[in-house]
Scaffold this motif. Sequence first.
Motif, PDB file in Angstrom:
ATOM      1  N   GLY A 133       2.382   9.807 122.191  1.00 47.05           N
ATOM      2  CA  GLY A 133       2.660  11.179 122.595  1.00 47.05           C
ATOM      3  C   GLY A 133       2.807  12.098 121.412  1.00 47.05           C
ATOM      4  O   GLY A 133       2.096  11.990 120.423  1.00 47.05           O
ATOM      5  N   THR A 448      -3.755   8.020 128.304  1.00 47.40           N
ATOM      6  CA  THR A 448      -4.042   9.437 128.094  1.00 47.40           C
ATOM      7  C   THR A 448      -5.550   9.655 127.964  1.00 47.40           C
ATOM      8  O   THR A 448      -6.237   8.918 127.243  1.00 47.40           O
ATOM      9  CB  THR A 448      -3.358   9.959 126.822  1.00 47.40           C
ATOM     10  N   THR A 480      -4.341  14.603 129.948  1.00 47.28           N
ATOM     11  CA  THR A 480      -3.634  14.038 131.093  1.00 47.28           C
ATOM     12  C   THR A 480      -3.087  12.679 130.707  1.00 47.28           C
ATOM     13  O   THR A 480      -3.825  11.805 130.254  1.00 47.28           O
ATOM     14  CB  THR A 480      -4.566  13.891 132.311  1.00 47.28           C
ATOM     15  N   LYS A 481      -1.791  12.523 130.870  1.00 48.11           N
ATOM     16  CA  LYS A 481      -1.137  11.254 130.573  1.00 48.11           C
ATOM     17  C   LYS A 481      -0.511  10.720 131.856  1.00 48.11           C
ATOM     18  O   LYS A 481       0.174  11.459 132.565  1.00 48.11           O
ATOM     19  CB  LYS A 481      -0.065  11.429 129.497  1.00 48.11           C
ATOM     20  N   VAL A 552       1.354  13.613 133.979  1.00 46.51           N
ATOM     21  CA  VAL A 552       1.594  14.935 133.409  1.00 46.51           C
ATOM     22  C   VAL A 552       0.293  15.440 132.790  1.00 46.51           C
ATOM     23  O   VAL A 552      -0.345  14.722 132.002  1.00 46.51           O
ATOM     24  CB  VAL A 552       2.710  14.900 132.338  1.00 46.51           C
ATOM     25  N   GLU A 554      -1.694  18.695 130.731  1.00 47.64           N
ATOM     26  CA  GLU A 554      -1.464  19.841 129.850  1.00 47.64           C
ATOM     27  C   GLU A 554      -2.818  20.429 129.475  1.00 47.64           C
ATOM     28  O   GLU A 554      -3.673  19.736 128.928  1.00 47.64           O
ATOM     29  CB  GLU A 554      -0.717  19.390 128.605  1.00 47.64           C
ATOM     30  N   ASN A 583       1.109  23.368 132.415  1.00 46.68           N
ATOM     31  CA  ASN A 583       1.577  22.000 132.636  1.00 46.68           C
ATOM     32  C   ASN A 583       1.704  21.711 134.117  1.00 46.68           C
ATOM     33  O   ASN A 583       2.100  22.581 134.898  1.00 46.68           O
ATOM     34  CB  ASN A 583       2.935  21.771 131.968  1.00 46.68           C
ATOM     35  N   PHE A 632       5.184  14.375 126.680  1.00 45.71           N
ATOM     36  CA  PHE A 632       4.613  14.252 128.019  1.00 45.71           C
ATOM     37  C   PHE A 632       5.555  13.512 128.961  1.00 45.71           C
ATOM     38  O   PHE A 632       5.810  13.969 130.084  1.00 45.71           O
ATOM     39  CB  PHE A 632       3.263  13.516 127.939  1.00 45.71           C
TER      40      PHE A 632
END
Length: 895
Positions: A133, A448, A480-481, A552, A554, A583, A632
């Motif tokens: 991250g 991710t 995107t994680k 999550v 972003e 987000n 994240f």
Amino acid sequence: MFIRNQAALLRRVSALALALAAAAGGFARAEDNATAVDSTSVSDVVITARRPMAESQAAALQIQKNSDSLVSVLSADAVGALPDQNIAFAVGRLPGVGVERDQGQARYVNLRGAPVYWTTLSFDGLSVVSPEGRATRFDNIPSAIASLITVEKAIVPSMPGDTVAGNVDIRTRRAFDYKGQRISGKLGVGKVDLGNGDELDSNLVYSNVFADKFGIVAQASYYSREMATDNWETDPYLSNTVAPQKHFAREHENKHYRLTRENMSASIRLDYKFDENNSIFASTINTYYHDDELRDNFLFRLDQGTDVGGNSYTSAAYINANDPTSGTVYGARINGRIDYRDTKEAMSTNTVGGEHKWNKLSASWRLNYTYTQDGRDTPVTMAFQSPSSFLLRPTVEYDFRNGDVNTVRLFQTGGATAARTKGAQVNNIEDFQFPLTSAGKLKGGDFTNAYTAKGDFDYEGELAGHETKFEFGGLWTDRTKKSRESSFTRAYSGSGAPAWGQFASNIGYLGSQNLNYSFRYTNKDYTTNFVDDLVKTGQATKVDTTANYWRVSETITAGYAMATTRFDWGNIVYGARVEHIENEGQAYVGSRLVKVKSDDTLYYPSAHLNWNLREDLKLRVGVTTSASRADFDDLRPNYTFSDSNQTVSGGNPHAKPERQVGLDTYLEWYAGPETFISAGVFYKDLKDVLVQTSGVFGETTLNSNGVDRSGYTFTGIGNAGEGHIQGLEVFYSGTAETFVQSRNLPSWLGGFGARLSGTWTSSEVNLPSVGGVPARTISVLGASDAVYNVQAIYEKYGLTVRVAYQYRTPWGQSVGTYRVVNGGVYPTDNGDVFWDSDEELDVSVRYQVNKNIEVFLDGSNLTNQGARRYGDQKRYPIEYEKFGQRYVGGIRFNF
């Protein structure tokens, strides 16, 4: 572009310096100068000199001098002169850099006392997301992948807005760095003292250019290390309201690690030049980190024993009457654990791009896809526990007075409940009963996917009669994680539950601690097959892990505009960046899917002055703005837990960005080709500081399948108050060569040199009042009061010897919880957690046999320094671990 303007000067440095400078291309803003790099013809980098390190350092200083902002440069040759297997080790040699280690291996980077998540990572000027991250893990990136490493400490608008402390840019190899075919590599083998494990370090690079148009460079590396560790943990601490100043450890634990760590990398880059003004490339960079970790733990639950009169260890009567650092607990419980971890960290970053020039206008474009995996597979997780009868449990004498050597002694327990007695000492822990209570496995990780499109343009023009380079560009990235896992478990009870001995091997303790008891390590193959059979036969049931699923996303849309206006005395770099961030988080709380969305627009103006006071003296002043966002997994709207670590973490999707305004003032003196002295001060004003807090979870929400998680350690992030960090950094690098020559001294004396740096910081963050505890002030997490790097060097006649010493003072890891008792403030358990001072001493010897072959011998961690953590104050140590010395020897070749 500065390479074209300074070509005459660069030619005087040496063929190697010219090649390195062309390769670097002014990494003050690497992503903006790629056109200059690719359009410059360079010489072959075959080292035939007798002082390659000195020449390499001179080249790096030339790059640094020509930079338009504050940077530190490290060439591949300088990395190869020390046993720096990964990028964190290598960068840790530079001024203003501290490292955080995991089991003796450098992992994270603290730039100028800042938190690890303030440092970003880029490859060839393009920012990438780390598997873990925002807090970039540098231990999963082998140093062999780099031809040049640049630490960019001054922030300019072309950098991402979350670059707060600085950026580590890894410039990978390119075929056009060399003429024709080149094959180089390294092979080293060695031993790890603790556990007598093997160490292997190898890499291979192939490069070629065809018809002066097409170039290819391929690189691969492999590193492995087998080791054991000495580890004990004594925590959390307990107290009562009558004697809150007395902190008793709830438990003491011996963690018996055996592990094998592997780092692998493979990269390929293809370059094609249409002409001197137009080129395209495609590259793939792949890194893989594997941690095969076997943990056999014995945890002594002191809080589940009593004194001789039957008073509970946690009662006021016991706490008031006894010493928390030395005493006896009757009928304490043994909790055993077997946890086999098979952790995989992988990153694949794939880029296509081009460089183009039309008269005064230049353009650079990139399309990138990056995939990362942060694994947490645990093929075996087992729990063992003493029976309820105190007669079957040990009487434990604990001795925590040393603080570095916390120990326990085990005895039989006798007598009645209210009149317990200590029997004979027990030297084999397997003489006690602690049958299996549960067995299972877990498979999962965080994954991710990131897509990035980026374009940069610069135009050479005029502003108010002064030459000015105008730069502008934009970036779009979507990251995107997600977290996924599956888990199986089986509970055991009664007389039929297996004992520890069923899973034991014939291998005794490999460490060096005086445990005061013997034990046997577990058998990996047998134990793993045992758990696999439980799953295959349906004896282990699948656990509902819905609560550990989250996602999550972003999306960042950014644009920047900046200019560099040149004057007779230097230049000014100024501009601004704007980023719009969206987000979206999804997670389960119970069976309910929770979705949250947020967006924000952030602005980042900055300005830098580079004033050439003399030809060899430069003043740099910069004003910057930045903002660090919560990680994240910190933005997910749920709780996750780990039974093997006994931890719970909670997300906070409403955490605001932490904002910073910085000021840097540095003076640089380039006293000679090999001599450099700098001194500078820095200051950052902080608002909405993100703080990771730690404490006992204390809720039953996550209890399931008979597992009580209320006592697990909980961590979560949130915004605190305001604060600042400020400091002083000094650096010297030089050799005796010029001094010796000017005074006609014996030439062998010219081989001596040194690199010395020191960074001193002070910081504070104002924490608000919580639960009746008054507002208080702490230091910025990750900030040491002082960081020192010292290198003594001798290089002459093909021989290179370096002795390197690193030291940093304690720094904060996490913020804990406190309470008010009789007007005093005391921690509820460990309180704030700190890493104690850290040091490492390394020695490297190299001898250049001829222009193609070099032999080397490395020694690492020669002082066998341990890693120590403590809670609230140094007198409350919670962990101490030692890793042993390491030795590697081998050859480097270059054809």
